[in-house]
Design a protein around this motif. Sequence first.
Motif, PDB file in Angstrom:
ATOM      1  N   ALA A  48     -47.826   2.207  -5.413  1.00  0.00           N
ATOM      2  CA  ALA A  48     -47.889   3.643  -5.158  1.00  0.00           C
ATOM      3  C   ALA A  48     -46.521   4.219  -5.458  1.00  0.00           C
ATOM      4  CB  ALA A  48     -48.245   3.925  -3.697  1.00  0.00           C
ATOM      5  N   SER A  61     -40.948   3.583  -4.919  1.00  0.00           N
ATOM      6  CA  SER A  61     -42.157   2.790  -5.135  1.00  0.00           C
ATOM      7  C   SER A  61     -42.769   2.344  -3.816  1.00  0.00           C
ATOM      8  CB  SER A  61     -41.832   1.523  -5.931  1.00  0.00           C
ATOM      9  OG  SER A  61     -41.546   1.823  -7.260  1.00  0.00           O
ATOM     10  N   ASP A  83     -34.147   9.631  -7.615  1.00  0.00           N
ATOM     11  CA  ASP A  83     -35.131   8.558  -7.830  1.00  0.00           C
ATOM     12  C   ASP A  83     -34.517   7.282  -7.269  1.00  0.00           C
ATOM     13  OD1 ASP A  83     -36.926   6.663  -8.652  1.00  0.00           O
ATOM     14  OD2 ASP A  83     -36.351   6.740 -10.771  1.00  0.00           O
ATOM     15  N   LYS A 137     -42.328  -2.168  -3.996  1.00  0.00           N
ATOM     16  CA  LYS A 137     -41.075  -2.928  -4.126  1.00  0.00           C
ATOM     17  C   LYS A 137     -40.614  -3.240  -2.699  1.00  0.00           C
ATOM     18  CE  LYS A 137     -39.761  -1.080  -8.662  1.00  0.00           C
ATOM     19  NZ  LYS A 137     -38.805  -0.186  -9.349  1.00  0.00           N
ATOM     20  N   ASN A 155     -44.298   4.945  -8.848  1.00  0.00           N
ATOM     21  CA  ASN A 155     -43.074   5.732  -8.831  1.00  0.00           C
ATOM     22  C   ASN A 155     -42.788   6.372 -10.184  1.00  0.00           C
ATOM     23  OD1 ASN A 155     -40.720   6.823  -7.690  1.00  0.00           O
ATOM     24  ND2 ASN A 155     -39.497   5.138  -8.513  1.00  0.00           N
ATOM     25  N   ALA A 156     -43.229   5.737 -11.258  1.00  0.00           N
ATOM     26  CA  ALA A 156     -43.056   6.352 -12.576  1.00  0.00           C
ATOM     27  C   ALA A 156     -43.782   7.699 -12.585  1.00  0.00           C
ATOM     28  CB  ALA A 156     -43.606   5.433 -13.665  1.00  0.00           C
ATOM     29  N   VAL A 213     -30.313   8.801 -10.303  1.00  0.00           N
ATOM     30  CA  VAL A 213     -31.267   7.724 -10.558  1.00  0.00           C
ATOM     31  C   VAL A 213     -30.657   6.395 -10.128  1.00  0.00           C
ATOM     32  CG1 VAL A 213     -32.671   6.560 -12.306  1.00  0.00           C
ATOM     33  CG2 VAL A 213     -32.113   8.969 -12.583  1.00  0.00           C
ATOM     34  N   HIS A 214     -31.403   5.637  -9.371  1.00  0.00           N
ATOM     35  CA  HIS A 214     -30.939   4.305  -8.983  1.00  0.00           C
ATOM     36  C   HIS A 214     -30.858   3.444 -10.241  1.00  0.00           C
ATOM     37  CE1 HIS A 214     -30.832   0.344  -7.204  1.00  0.00           C
ATOM     38  NE2 HIS A 214     -30.615   0.909  -6.029  1.00  0.00           N
ATOM     39  N   PHE A 273     -40.038   2.676 -19.542  1.00  0.00           N
ATOM     40  CA  PHE A 273     -39.751   3.849 -18.709  1.00  0.00           C
ATOM     41  C   PHE A 273     -38.273   4.196 -18.817  1.00  0.00           C
ATOM     42  CE2 PHE A 273     -38.940   6.068 -14.682  1.00  0.00           C
ATOM     43  CZ  PHE A 273     -39.983   6.967 -14.651  1.00  0.00           C
TER      44      PHE A 273
HETATM   45  C1  LIG Z   1     -39.175   0.640 -10.428  1.00  0.00           C
HETATM   46  C2  LIG Z   1     -38.552   1.960 -10.707  1.00  0.00           C
HETATM   47  C3  LIG Z   1     -39.313   3.023 -11.203  1.00  0.00           C
HETATM   48  C4  LIG Z   1     -40.759   2.874 -11.522  1.00  0.00           C
HETATM   49  O1  LIG Z   1     -41.494   2.653 -10.369  1.00  0.00           O
HETATM   50  P1  LIG Z   1     -42.986   2.062 -10.464  1.00  0.00           P
HETATM   51  O2  LIG Z   1     -43.463   2.051  -9.058  1.00  0.00           O
HETATM   52  O3  LIG Z   1     -42.873   0.728 -11.085  1.00  0.00           O
HETATM   53  O4  LIG Z   1     -43.762   3.008 -11.317  1.00  0.00           O
HETATM   54  C5  LIG Z   1     -38.681   4.232 -11.422  1.00  0.00           C
HETATM   55  N1  LIG Z   1     -37.360   4.391 -11.160  1.00  0.00           N
HETATM   56  C6  LIG Z   1     -36.606   3.386 -10.679  1.00  0.00           C
HETATM   57  C7  LIG Z   1     -35.147   3.629 -10.421  1.00  0.00           C
HETATM   58  C8  LIG Z   1     -37.167   2.144 -10.429  1.00  0.00           C
HETATM   59  O5  LIG Z   1     -36.418   1.128  -9.961  1.00  0.00           O
END
Ligand SMILES: *Cc1c(COP(=O)(O)O)cnc(C)c1O
Length: 459
Positions: A297, A287, A253, A290, A148-149, A220-221, A179
């Motif tokens: 992914a 993601s 996001d 999660k 997700n990054a 953004v969450h 991040f």
């Molecule tokens: C976990 C997360 C990311 C990063 O996701 P990855 O799959 O770990 O790269 C980005 N934004 C938010 C809000 C997240 O919770």
Amino acid sequence: MMRDELRHIPSVNEIRDKIHGLSHGSLSSTHALNLAKVIQKSVRSSIISGSADSAAYELEWHLNVLREQLAGSRYSPVINGTGVVVHTNLGRAPVSPETARSMAHAAESAVALEIEATTGQRGGRMREISWLVQQLTGAEAALVVNNNAAAVLLTLSSLAAGEQVVVSRAEAVEIGGGFRIPDVLQQSGAELVEIGTTNRTYAADYRTAADAGAKVILKVHSSNFAISGFVTSPSLQELHTVASETDSLLIEDLGSGTLLDTAAFGIEHEPTIQESIAAGADVVTFSGDKLLGGPQAGIIAGKAELVERIAGAPLARAVRADKAALAGIATTLRHYLKSDAVDQLPVWRMIASEPPRLQERAEALIARLDEDDVQVRSVSTTNFIGGGSLPGQAQHGVALAVSIPGVAADELAQRLRLAKPVAVYGRIEQDQLLVELRTVLPEYDDRLVEIMRSLVPRT
Ligand SMILES: *Cc1c(COP(=O)(O)O)cnc(C)c1O
């Protein structure tokens, strides 16, 4: 000090002899000698760079890694007894057995990744997944990338480079592992426009920024923290209204991104992916490993025209997912399509475990360990989802409190981490070693008993 330590580095021959000792002759002399040279060089540079203080300790570390590599791998399965469902240090979501099989099959053979079977012509590698995401979320199209990054970076750099991007001060967050939203925006070539305050941001703040020229609204969450009290933030619907009236893009996001309603499991309702799409987000990212419960992914879902633009960016090629991850995401999504996600996906099985059922399992395990020297009793605990999902949301849990007379909790924890053939990662609370049953799937109970028994050497 450093000079002294350099003198303590053993000779290549001494190291080679140690390697011989631990490899039981499984390595040839030449091979052992070469390894010894590389290890000696590495110990020396760690001392010189200051990343290690003690030559003896550093050498021991290398020998331990070698011992582990000869025995198996750091990537072999362990039992997650931490109670944290999505545990980043333990590799996040374990996938369903069907998902694991589909990933292994894709990895070990050729797959028609980019060929249409009917025509034999080149076809898109995302077609199947895009179709599944459409069915499950209502998004027009989807793209899978490495994580997700990468999804966030790729989305912003494709759609927002050179533009002003509006972010609430409450959401200019650091997710972990470095991040940070402001840094990601900078990396993508966008300009961050922070609005509101840490605790309160209104739709009008977004509108003012959009009227002043910002072209993208990013929601953004907050992921790994929650603010409570005197707090305001506009709903996604309100942001959609602002975005459409000011002709700007709305990107969200979601972080975890869930397809199921978490409120069904006694925790707060986490906005679902389909709700974000329905509320009018143009693009959402989330993601795979999660709350989706699949392999690592990042999924980008949204308007077809935008997803196409993102997929066509040069960076998309740099962060693309491999065939095993694509197979795994497709199989994971199919569980939702077939409505068996709660029965099949480990993450949801763990979240759905009811405390009375956990208590029953605890009692059965305790009965089986009764006559051993390991002392086990059950305790009520609090479990967290983890992985930046649902911050502050807890579930009731049941753990085994494990003790051995004369052995301290941290030593016991270490014995469990080093247990063979499967290690157990528990947690320590108030000097007690706890193994949380929520995150140990019932099919691991037999192995757990076996490992507990092996903790006390038989005489
Ligand atoms: C976990 C997360 C990311 C990063 O996701 P990855 O799959 O770990 O790269 C980005 N934004 C938010 C809000 C997240 O919770």
